[in-house]
Design a protein around this motif. Sequence first.
Motif, PDB file in Angstrom:
ATOM      1  N   GLY A  38      20.340 -54.221 -40.927  1.00  0.00           N
ATOM      2  CA  GLY A  38      21.680 -54.699 -40.606  1.00  0.00           C
ATOM      3  C   GLY A  38      21.894 -54.550 -39.113  1.00  0.00           C
ATOM      4  N   THR A  39      23.117 -54.729 -38.649  1.00  0.00           N
ATOM      5  CA  THR A  39      23.337 -54.714 -37.199  1.00  0.00           C
ATOM      6  C   THR A  39      23.117 -53.335 -36.577  1.00  0.00           C
ATOM      7  N   ASP A 145      26.035 -49.303 -46.122  1.00  0.00           N
ATOM      8  CA  ASP A 145      26.410 -50.304 -45.129  1.00  0.00           C
ATOM      9  C   ASP A 145      25.466 -50.188 -43.933  1.00  0.00           C
ATOM     10  N   GLY A 148      27.095 -55.338 -41.355  1.00  0.00           N
ATOM     11  CA  GLY A 148      27.056 -56.739 -41.733  1.00  0.00           C
ATOM     12  C   GLY A 148      26.222 -57.022 -42.972  1.00  0.00           C
ATOM     13  N   ARG A 149      25.693 -56.000 -43.572  1.00  0.00           N
ATOM     14  CA  ARG A 149      24.899 -56.125 -44.800  1.00  0.00           C
ATOM     15  C   ARG A 149      25.033 -54.828 -45.598  1.00  0.00           C
ATOM     16  N   ASP A 171      23.268 -60.181 -50.399  1.00  0.00           N
ATOM     17  CA  ASP A 171      23.381 -61.387 -49.567  1.00  0.00           C
ATOM     18  C   ASP A 171      22.063 -62.155 -49.484  1.00  0.00           C
TER      19      ASP A 171
END
Length: 291
Positions: A38-39, A145, A148-149, A171
């Motif tokens: 993720g970010t 988390d 963003g994912r 996702d």
Amino acid sequence: MTEDPIVQITGVQELARDLVVIPDRRVPLVPNIGLVGGTHSVLVVETGLGPANAETVLEFTAAYAKGRRLYLTSTHFHPEHAFGAQTFAGEATYLLNRAQATDLAMKGPGYLEMFKTLGEPIARRLEGVELATPDLVYDDAHDLDLGGRVVRLRPTGRAHSKGDQVITVPDAGVMFTGDLVEAGQFSIFPWFPPYDTDVSGTRWIAVMERLAAESPRVVVPGHGDVGGPRLLEDVRDYLELLRDETWARRDSAMSEETMVEEITALMIERHPEWTGRDWIEKGVGCLCAEH
């Protein structure tokens, strides 16, 4: 000689944006290893067998993460999936479901000694193993988390082991199953009475029905080639047939030896290309006990 269960960073498969698998290359006791990004964070799924393999995974992960925070988890406590966790200490947050953490603490030492007897290359890979204690333990569900994912970690309840955990990336439609699913191989039943009888064929079937109903786009099995939802259905169908054929013969008072011979022949006829034929007998033994 037993093949060296070495993790090699070759043929890395990108399954979705920022989501890759280091494939097992069909080498026994090498799992499929996942990295989900993720970010701000990256989750590693599985460690490989022992500290040296885990160092290979960590080195690749560090380059892949580019400074992002690291998390580590495993699908269950068996050695090739979890016995490299010590290498990630201080580098990643180690996250497990409670049943798996209990398995690791209670049964890990016995499995470490047992696996050391499986051949010199395996014993060498297990040199210096210290069973790690997770940093975070959850009970019923954990949503991680990564920025963003969100990755879902869910214990399944007793099946291949008491502490099985499935990791899904909604996702991307990707599901990591561990040894609940193998591709091109008969299901591994760690049925070793009186030492280990935690595997449950009947509960495993129920778990597979639930997982199949989720219809993921991509399934990453514990071992074997990454595939689609058909992998889940194949395992469910095999386990149901194994149960039905075992219980039908159990009702007829047939000897277990004859049962194993007949059922093994039937299963090989159905799946001549599958490996791991020795596990059929273990499955029959387990399902006899559950009759």
